[in-house]
Design a protein around this motif. Structure first.
Motif, PDB file in Angstrom:
ATOM      1  N   SER A  79      35.226  29.783  33.245  1.00  0.00           N
ATOM      2  CA  SER A  79      35.698  30.826  33.610  1.00  0.00           C
ATOM      3  C   SER A  79      36.726  31.628  32.992  1.00  0.00           C
ATOM      4  O   SER A  79      37.606  30.914  32.654  1.00  0.00           O
ATOM      5  CB  SER A  79      36.019  30.726  34.888  1.00  0.00           C
ATOM      6  OG  SER A  79      36.637  31.524  35.910  1.00  0.00           O
ATOM      7  N   ARG A 157      36.931  45.023  30.724  1.00  0.00           N
ATOM      8  CA  ARG A 157      36.258  43.999  30.187  1.00  0.00           C
ATOM      9  C   ARG A 157      36.073  42.698  31.287  1.00  0.00           C
ATOM     10  O   ARG A 157      35.055  42.127  30.714  1.00  0.00           O
ATOM     11  CB  ARG A 157      37.068  43.578  28.970  1.00  0.00           C
ATOM     12  CG  ARG A 157      36.299  42.764  27.918  1.00  0.00           C
ATOM     13  CD  ARG A 157      37.096  42.441  26.518  1.00  0.00           C
ATOM     14  NE  ARG A 157      36.135  42.033  25.703  1.00  0.00           N
ATOM     15  CZ  ARG A 157      35.376  42.432  24.981  1.00  0.00           C
ATOM     16  NH1 ARG A 157      35.089  43.666  25.171  1.00  0.00           N
ATOM     17  NH2 ARG A 157      34.625  41.872  24.046  1.00  0.00           N
ATOM     18  N   ARG A 160      32.399  42.208  32.225  1.00  0.00           N
ATOM     19  CA  ARG A 160      31.583  41.545  31.243  1.00  0.00           C
ATOM     20  C   ARG A 160      31.731  40.098  31.476  1.00  0.00           C
ATOM     21  O   ARG A 160      30.648  39.531  31.766  1.00  0.00           O
ATOM     22  CB  ARG A 160      31.936  41.892  29.674  1.00  0.00           C
ATOM     23  CG  ARG A 160      31.162  41.321  28.868  1.00  0.00           C
ATOM     24  CD  ARG A 160      31.844  41.409  27.488  1.00  0.00           C
ATOM     25  NE  ARG A 160      31.815  42.453  26.878  1.00  0.00           N
ATOM     26  CZ  ARG A 160      31.527  43.173  25.693  1.00  0.00           C
ATOM     27  NH1 ARG A 160      31.214  42.059  24.656  1.00  0.00           N
ATOM     28  NH2 ARG A 160      31.716  44.178  25.350  1.00  0.00           N
ATOM     29  N   TYR A 161      33.038  39.765  31.705  1.00  0.00           N
ATOM     30  CA  TYR A 161      33.351  38.370  31.710  1.00  0.00           C
ATOM     31  C   TYR A 161      32.629  37.615  33.066  1.00  0.00           C
ATOM     32  O   TYR A 161      31.953  36.559  33.065  1.00  0.00           O
ATOM     33  CB  TYR A 161      34.838  38.118  31.962  1.00  0.00           C
ATOM     34  CG  TYR A 161      35.546  38.454  30.248  1.00  0.00           C
ATOM     35  CD1 TYR A 161      34.940  38.557  29.295  1.00  0.00           C
ATOM     36  CD2 TYR A 161      36.840  38.419  30.543  1.00  0.00           C
ATOM     37  CE1 TYR A 161      35.516  38.697  28.130  1.00  0.00           C
ATOM     38  CE2 TYR A 161      37.719  38.781  29.510  1.00  0.00           C
ATOM     39  CZ  TYR A 161      37.159  38.979  28.218  1.00  0.00           C
ATOM     40  OH  TYR A 161      37.648  39.147  26.955  1.00  0.00           O
ATOM     41  N   HIS A 163      29.802  38.638  34.502  1.00  0.00           N
ATOM     42  CA  HIS A 163      28.499  38.552  34.193  1.00  0.00           C
ATOM     43  C   HIS A 163      28.096  37.489  33.231  1.00  0.00           C
ATOM     44  O   HIS A 163      27.353  36.513  33.572  1.00  0.00           O
ATOM     45  CB  HIS A 163      28.026  39.596  33.639  1.00  0.00           C
ATOM     46  CG  HIS A 163      28.029  41.145  34.486  1.00  0.00           C
ATOM     47  ND1 HIS A 163      28.076  42.533  34.051  1.00  0.00           N
ATOM     48  CD2 HIS A 163      28.309  41.123  36.056  1.00  0.00           C
ATOM     49  CE1 HIS A 163      28.108  43.060  35.172  1.00  0.00           C
ATOM     50  NE2 HIS A 163      28.288  42.338  36.319  1.00  0.00           N
ATOM     51  N   LEU A 164      28.909  37.110  32.401  1.00  0.00           N
ATOM     52  CA  LEU A 164      28.556  35.998  31.334  1.00  0.00           C
ATOM     53  C   LEU A 164      28.821  34.752  32.228  1.00  0.00           C
ATOM     54  O   LEU A 164      28.141  33.963  32.037  1.00  0.00           O
ATOM     55  CB  LEU A 164      29.879  36.012  30.279  1.00  0.00           C
ATOM     56  CG  LEU A 164      29.614  37.222  29.230  1.00  0.00           C
ATOM     57  CD1 LEU A 164      30.566  37.311  28.430  1.00  0.00           C
ATOM     58  CD2 LEU A 164      28.566  37.071  28.653  1.00  0.00           C
ATOM     59  N   GLU A 165      29.758  34.629  32.952  1.00  0.00           N
ATOM     60  CA  GLU A 165      30.249  33.466  34.062  1.00  0.00           C
ATOM     61  C   GLU A 165      29.132  33.152  34.917  1.00  0.00           C
ATOM     62  O   GLU A 165      28.710  32.041  35.018  1.00  0.00           O
ATOM     63  CB  GLU A 165      31.282  33.658  34.687  1.00  0.00           C
ATOM     64  CG  GLU A 165      31.935  32.396  35.311  1.00  0.00           C
ATOM     65  CD  GLU A 165      33.335  32.527  36.074  1.00  0.00           C
ATOM     66  OE1 GLU A 165      34.211  33.236  35.386  1.00  0.00           O
ATOM     67  OE2 GLU A 165      33.626  31.856  37.012  1.00  0.00           O
ATOM     68  N   GLY A 167      26.033  33.702  34.340  1.00  0.00           N
ATOM     69  CA  GLY A 167      24.931  33.105  33.377  1.00  0.00           C
ATOM     70  C   GLY A 167      25.329  31.726  33.315  1.00  0.00           C
ATOM     71  O   GLY A 167      24.102  30.786  33.207  1.00  0.00           O
ATOM     72  N   HIS A 168      26.486  31.621  32.736  1.00  0.00           N
ATOM     73  CA  HIS A 168      26.972  29.865  32.845  1.00  0.00           C
ATOM     74  C   HIS A 168      26.603  29.231  34.086  1.00  0.00           C
ATOM     75  O   HIS A 168      25.838  28.091  33.894  1.00  0.00           O
ATOM     76  CB  HIS A 168      28.233  29.706  32.494  1.00  0.00           C
ATOM     77  CG  HIS A 168      28.759  30.314  31.287  1.00  0.00           C
ATOM     78  ND1 HIS A 168      28.410  29.733  30.100  1.00  0.00           N
ATOM     79  CD2 HIS A 168      29.576  31.301  30.934  1.00  0.00           C
ATOM     80  CE1 HIS A 168      29.125  30.333  29.083  1.00  0.00           C
ATOM     81  NE2 HIS A 168      29.747  31.271  29.573  1.00  0.00           N
TER      82      HIS A 168
END
Ligand code: FMN
Length: 216
Positions: A79, A157, A160-161, A163-165, A167-168
């Motif tokens: 995270s 930003r 974006r973080y 959304h990436l998280e 995915g993880h």
């Protein structure tokens, strides 16, 4: 006792019970399926048998998604800034020892609290572009985000973080499902406002992913 006081107690009692977090079975910290096998076997599955999943299965998958794995509250998924913007909900319909309903997962303490009583999978399917997997799975996990937790530090930003998280966390669900011989599929196509309404999310929670969970 005055009848009015008795009535108040009867009305308040279910509310009080619902707010008590329910301890989930302790997650296993080891297993028989290697990470290589899980990565190789991972596939999206949209059709499931009618067999229930166990509460231990659900517990394990929730832990894989966002469980706490170290002092300081660090979790299974990375995270940005360790700010943990994700909230995890469960639509339970066919889970052993868990009444049908919508639940919220609390990583600290590894507990569930009930948000709503009753099977909401059909309502979920209606707001998920009629995707059968959301109704046919034994349970559906919802990953929602509170963007402000991350954007407060990282500005735009941070979106974006978050959304990436997600995915993880979703990949952890996929791999844990393989290890439990369950199936899942990451669903991003749904009506945001509809899912918010059905899941009774608060105004600052945004739904990102649905992950049905069922037996092969
Ligand atoms: C961001 C994202 C959104 C997706 N949304 C859906 C969806 O709404 N419904 C669905 O059935 N599959 C959905 N999928 C799953 C893809 O269709 C699936 O990953 C792809 O077909 C590859 O198959 P595999 O996962 O078995 O490798 C989604 C996948 C991603 C990464």
């Amino acid at each position: 006792m005055k009848p009015s006081l008795l009535l108040a107690l009867v009305l308040l009692r279910p509310l009080a019970l619902e707010s008590i977090p329910m301890k989930l079975p302790t997650p296993r910290l080891d297993g028989q399926v290697s990470i290589e096998t899980a990565v190789r076997a991972r596939r999206s599955l949209r059709e499931y048998t009618e067999a229930p999943i166990t509460l231990a299965d659900l517990s394990q998958v929730l832990w894989a998604a966002q469980g706490v794995t170290a002092a300081g509250g660090f979790r299974t998924a990375p995270s940005a800034g360790a700010l943990y913007p994700l909230e995890v909900y469960v639509f339970a319909g066919n889970v052993g020892d868990l009444p049908a309903g919508i639940y919220k997962y609390h990583p600290c303490g590894h507990t569930l609290s009930r948000v709503a009583v009753g099977d909401a999978r059909r309502a979920l399917r209606q707001v998920a572009l009629d995707q059968f997997s959301t109704n046919d799975a034994a349970a559906v996990i919802l990953l929602a985000a509170v963007y402000e937790r991350t954007t407060a530090k990282y500005g735009s930003r941070g979106i974006r973080y978050v959304h990436l998280e997600a995915g993880h966390a979703a990949q952890n669900v996929y791999l844990q499902a393989v290890a439990l011989r369950l199936g899942t599929v990451a669903i991003g196509a749904f009506d945001d406002e509809g899912v918010k309404r059905v899941a009774q999310l608060s105004a600052h929670e945004q739904p990102l992913y649905l992950l049905p969970l069922g037996r092969k």
